[in-house]
Motif scaffolding. Structure first.
Motif, PDB file in Angstrom:
ATOM      1  N   VAL A 153      41.453  48.048  48.668  1.00  0.00           N
ATOM      2  CA  VAL A 153      40.605  48.310  49.655  1.00  0.00           C
ATOM      3  C   VAL A 153      40.740  47.075  50.620  1.00  0.00           C
ATOM      4  CG1 VAL A 153      38.042  48.472  50.287  1.00  0.00           C
ATOM      5  CG2 VAL A 153      38.996  49.447  48.102  1.00  0.00           C
ATOM      6  N   SER A 154      40.883  46.043  50.211  1.00  0.00           N
ATOM      7  CA  SER A 154      41.062  44.658  50.986  1.00  0.00           C
ATOM      8  C   SER A 154      41.678  43.644  50.223  1.00  0.00           C
ATOM      9  CB  SER A 154      39.797  44.277  51.449  1.00  0.00           C
ATOM     10  OG  SER A 154      39.603  43.084  52.382  1.00  0.00           O
ATOM     11  N   ALA A 155      42.585  42.750  50.812  1.00  0.00           N
ATOM     12  CA  ALA A 155      43.365  41.621  50.088  1.00  0.00           C
ATOM     13  C   ALA A 155      42.873  40.255  50.967  1.00  0.00           C
ATOM     14  CB  ALA A 155      44.573  42.117  49.911  1.00  0.00           C
ATOM     15  N   PRO A 156      41.715  39.764  51.175  1.00  0.00           N
ATOM     16  CA  PRO A 156      41.550  38.644  51.826  1.00  0.00           C
ATOM     17  C   PRO A 156      42.010  37.392  51.401  1.00  0.00           C
ATOM     18  CG  PRO A 156      39.672  39.247  50.985  1.00  0.00           C
ATOM     19  CD  PRO A 156      40.501  40.221  50.469  1.00  0.00           C
ATOM     20  N   ALA A 157      42.418  36.455  52.048  1.00  0.00           N
ATOM     21  CA  ALA A 157      42.888  35.272  51.806  1.00  0.00           C
ATOM     22  C   ALA A 157      41.647  34.356  51.392  1.00  0.00           C
ATOM     23  CB  ALA A 157      43.603  34.319  52.763  1.00  0.00           C
ATOM     24  N   VAL A 158      41.671  33.525  50.241  1.00  0.00           N
ATOM     25  CA  VAL A 158      40.430  32.769  49.563  1.00  0.00           C
ATOM     26  C   VAL A 158      41.018  31.299  50.172  1.00  0.00           C
ATOM     27  CG1 VAL A 158      38.858  32.360  47.794  1.00  0.00           C
ATOM     28  CG2 VAL A 158      39.870  34.449  47.883  1.00  0.00           C
ATOM     29  N   THR A 159      40.178  30.635  50.865  1.00  0.00           N
ATOM     30  CA  THR A 159      40.644  29.358  51.047  1.00  0.00           C
ATOM     31  C   THR A 159      39.701  28.172  50.560  1.00  0.00           C
ATOM     32  OG1 THR A 159      39.172  29.591  53.017  1.00  0.00           O
ATOM     33  CG2 THR A 159      41.671  30.025  53.505  1.00  0.00           C
ATOM     34  N   THR A 160      38.363  28.766  49.881  1.00  0.00           N
ATOM     35  CA  THR A 160      37.422  28.030  49.480  1.00  0.00           C
ATOM     36  C   THR A 160      36.774  28.714  48.091  1.00  0.00           C
ATOM     37  OG1 THR A 160      35.668  28.449  51.016  1.00  0.00           O
ATOM     38  CG2 THR A 160      36.900  26.447  51.510  1.00  0.00           C
ATOM     39  N   SER A 196      37.612  46.040  40.773  1.00  0.00           N
ATOM     40  CA  SER A 196      38.604  45.100  40.122  1.00  0.00           C
ATOM     41  C   SER A 196      38.955  43.953  41.258  1.00  0.00           C
ATOM     42  CB  SER A 196      39.891  45.760  39.625  1.00  0.00           C
ATOM     43  OG  SER A 196      39.636  46.483  38.744  1.00  0.00           O
ATOM     44  N   LEU A 197      38.922  42.703  40.969  1.00  0.00           N
ATOM     45  CA  LEU A 197      38.886  41.748  41.780  1.00  0.00           C
ATOM     46  C   LEU A 197      40.198  40.977  41.240  1.00  0.00           C
ATOM     47  CD1 LEU A 197      35.321  40.635  41.808  1.00  0.00           C
ATOM     48  CD2 LEU A 197      36.637  42.076  43.672  1.00  0.00           C
ATOM     49  N   LEU A 198      41.305  41.091  41.544  1.00  0.00           N
ATOM     50  CA  LEU A 198      42.725  40.673  41.400  1.00  0.00           C
ATOM     51  C   LEU A 198      43.623  39.890  42.097  1.00  0.00           C
ATOM     52  CD1 LEU A 198      43.816  44.180  40.057  1.00  0.00           C
ATOM     53  CD2 LEU A 198      42.656  42.322  38.424  1.00  0.00           C
ATOM     54  N   PRO A 199      43.939  38.626  41.712  1.00  0.00           N
ATOM     55  CA  PRO A 199      44.965  37.720  42.644  1.00  0.00           C
ATOM     56  C   PRO A 199      45.970  38.451  42.809  1.00  0.00           C
ATOM     57  CG  PRO A 199      44.857  37.092  40.163  1.00  0.00           C
ATOM     58  CD  PRO A 199      43.854  37.985  40.232  1.00  0.00           C
ATOM     59  N   VAL A 200      46.543  38.146  44.077  1.00  0.00           N
ATOM     60  CA  VAL A 200      47.974  38.749  44.516  1.00  0.00           C
ATOM     61  C   VAL A 200      48.910  37.691  43.879  1.00  0.00           C
ATOM     62  CG1 VAL A 200      49.093  39.304  46.667  1.00  0.00           C
ATOM     63  CG2 VAL A 200      46.856  39.986  46.544  1.00  0.00           C
ATOM     64  N   THR A 201      49.975  38.186  43.399  1.00  0.00           N
ATOM     65  CA  THR A 201      51.089  37.333  43.091  1.00  0.00           C
ATOM     66  C   THR A 201      52.252  37.436  43.748  1.00  0.00           C
ATOM     67  OG1 THR A 201      51.951  38.838  41.257  1.00  0.00           O
ATOM     68  CG2 THR A 201      50.319  37.406  40.552  1.00  0.00           C
ATOM     69  N   ASP A 202      52.272  38.680  44.725  1.00  0.00           N
ATOM     70  CA  ASP A 202      53.595  38.861  45.649  1.00  0.00           C
ATOM     71  C   ASP A 202      53.241  39.957  46.559  1.00  0.00           C
ATOM     72  OD1 ASP A 202      55.938  38.861  46.748  1.00  0.00           O
ATOM     73  OD2 ASP A 202      56.933  39.939  45.279  1.00  0.00           O
ATOM     74  N   ASP A 203      53.490  39.813  47.751  1.00  0.00           N
ATOM     75  CA  ASP A 203      53.493  40.554  48.896  1.00  0.00           C
ATOM     76  C   ASP A 203      54.971  40.890  49.485  1.00  0.00           C
ATOM     77  OD1 ASP A 203      53.071  41.754  51.272  1.00  0.00           O
ATOM     78  OD2 ASP A 203      51.261  40.529  51.815  1.00  0.00           O
ATOM     79  N   LYS A 253      44.891  49.473  54.118  1.00  0.00           N
ATOM     80  CA  LYS A 253      44.609  49.268  55.589  1.00  0.00           C
ATOM     81  C   LYS A 253      44.479  47.819  55.916  1.00  0.00           C
ATOM     82  CE  LYS A 253      41.061  50.276  58.817  1.00  0.00           C
ATOM     83  NZ  LYS A 253      39.724  51.232  58.856  1.00  0.00           N
ATOM     84  N   PRO A 254      45.069  47.308  57.059  1.00  0.00           N
ATOM     85  CA  PRO A 254      46.078  48.012  57.847  1.00  0.00           C
ATOM     86  C   PRO A 254      47.441  47.996  57.834  1.00  0.00           C
ATOM     87  CG  PRO A 254      45.164  45.927  58.936  1.00  0.00           C
ATOM     88  CD  PRO A 254      44.724  46.109  57.336  1.00  0.00           C
ATOM     89  N   GLU A 255      47.579  47.325  56.489  1.00  0.00           N
ATOM     90  CA  GLU A 255      49.091  47.092  56.003  1.00  0.00           C
ATOM     91  C   GLU A 255      49.689  47.967  55.027  1.00  0.00           C
ATOM     92  OE1 GLU A 255      49.336  42.118  56.224  1.00  0.00           O
ATOM     93  OE2 GLU A 255      48.174  43.079  54.431  1.00  0.00           O
ATOM     94  N   ALA A 256      49.542  49.303  55.351  1.00  0.00           N
ATOM     95  CA  ALA A 256      50.008  50.223  54.375  1.00  0.00           C
ATOM     96  C   ALA A 256      51.394  50.289  54.117  1.00  0.00           C
ATOM     97  CB  ALA A 256      49.324  51.470  54.825  1.00  0.00           C
ATOM     98  N   ASP A 257      52.191  49.387  54.905  1.00  0.00           N
ATOM     99  CA  ASP A 257      53.791  49.347  54.782  1.00  0.00           C
ATOM    100  C   ASP A 257      54.089  48.185  53.881  1.00  0.00           C
ATOM    101  OD1 ASP A 257      52.802  47.541  56.466  1.00  0.00           O
ATOM    102  OD2 ASP A 257      54.652  47.904  58.031  1.00  0.00           O
ATOM    103  N   ARG A 258      53.219  47.480  53.430  1.00  0.00           N
ATOM    104  CA  ARG A 258      53.451  46.275  52.433  1.00  0.00           C
ATOM    105  C   ARG A 258      52.993  46.842  50.982  1.00  0.00           C
ATOM    106  NH1 ARG A 258      56.078  42.716  54.645  1.00  0.00           N
ATOM    107  NH2 ARG A 258      55.378  41.264  53.101  1.00  0.00           N
TER     108      ARG A 258
END
Length: 183
Positions: A149-156, A57-64, A78-83
């Protein structure tokens, strides 16, 4: 019989010595590149095509926000398991043109997925939409088995058919993820 005297040995100029050293460095660099390419083509770097066992699943993050997570939200992984991440609607991939495990310096091991044409179009639309948002709305969560698994920023916008899942994985972690998705 007299022979003419031998000429004095010629010394190499510093410029010629520099060229010889530069050529040696280039040859060694090419050899190292070939070794790296052979490593990524080895059995330790598997690939597959067609249906995948675990949907991605490829899902936009609405809140962190800091843990604990609210109902329906997921730990950031990983590595932000506390978020925790709240996720919007996006897309789910169940079949691929190709999936492979690749060593990609400096990211380390990554899972590279080539999407089918219809998913590539949807993925391009999704990344176009979120790339225009500010943080955290410009992040795309990659979710497998209800885990981020990962939640990278998409800048373009990402308009090509390929995407990579990276997360500073070592070879064993990448293999586990690859096997989980591919089945």
């Amino acid at each position: 019989m007299d022979f003419p005297p031998s000429p004095a040995p010629r010394r190499l100029s510093p410029g010629v010595i520099g060229l010889i050293i530069a050529a040696a460095v280039i040859v060694l660099g090419l050899a190292a590149s070939l070794v790296l390419l052979r490593l990524t083509d080895s059995p330790a770097a598997p690939s597959s095509t067609g249906r995948i066992a675990r949907p991605v699943s490829l899902l936009p993050v609405t809140d962190d926000y800091p843990a604990p997570c609210r109902t329906g939200d997921l730990p950031a992984g990983k590595p932000e398991a506390d978020r925790c991440l709240a996720l919007g609607s996006g897309m789910t991939v169940t079949a691929v043109d190709r999936i492979e495990m690749v060593y990609n310096p400096p990211s380390g091991w990554v899972i590279r997925i080539s999407l089918l044409p219809e998913d590539a179009t949807r993925f391009g639309d999704l990344t176009t939409r979120i790339s225009q948002q500010s943080d955290p709305g410009n992040r795309l969560a990659i979710v497998v088995d209800a885990a981020v698994v990962s939640a990278p920023a998409v800048t373009t916008p990402i308009l090509g058919p390929a995407l990579e899942i990276s997360g500073n994985f070592n070879q064993q972690e990448a293999r586990r993820l690859f096997d989980s998705i591919r089945g």
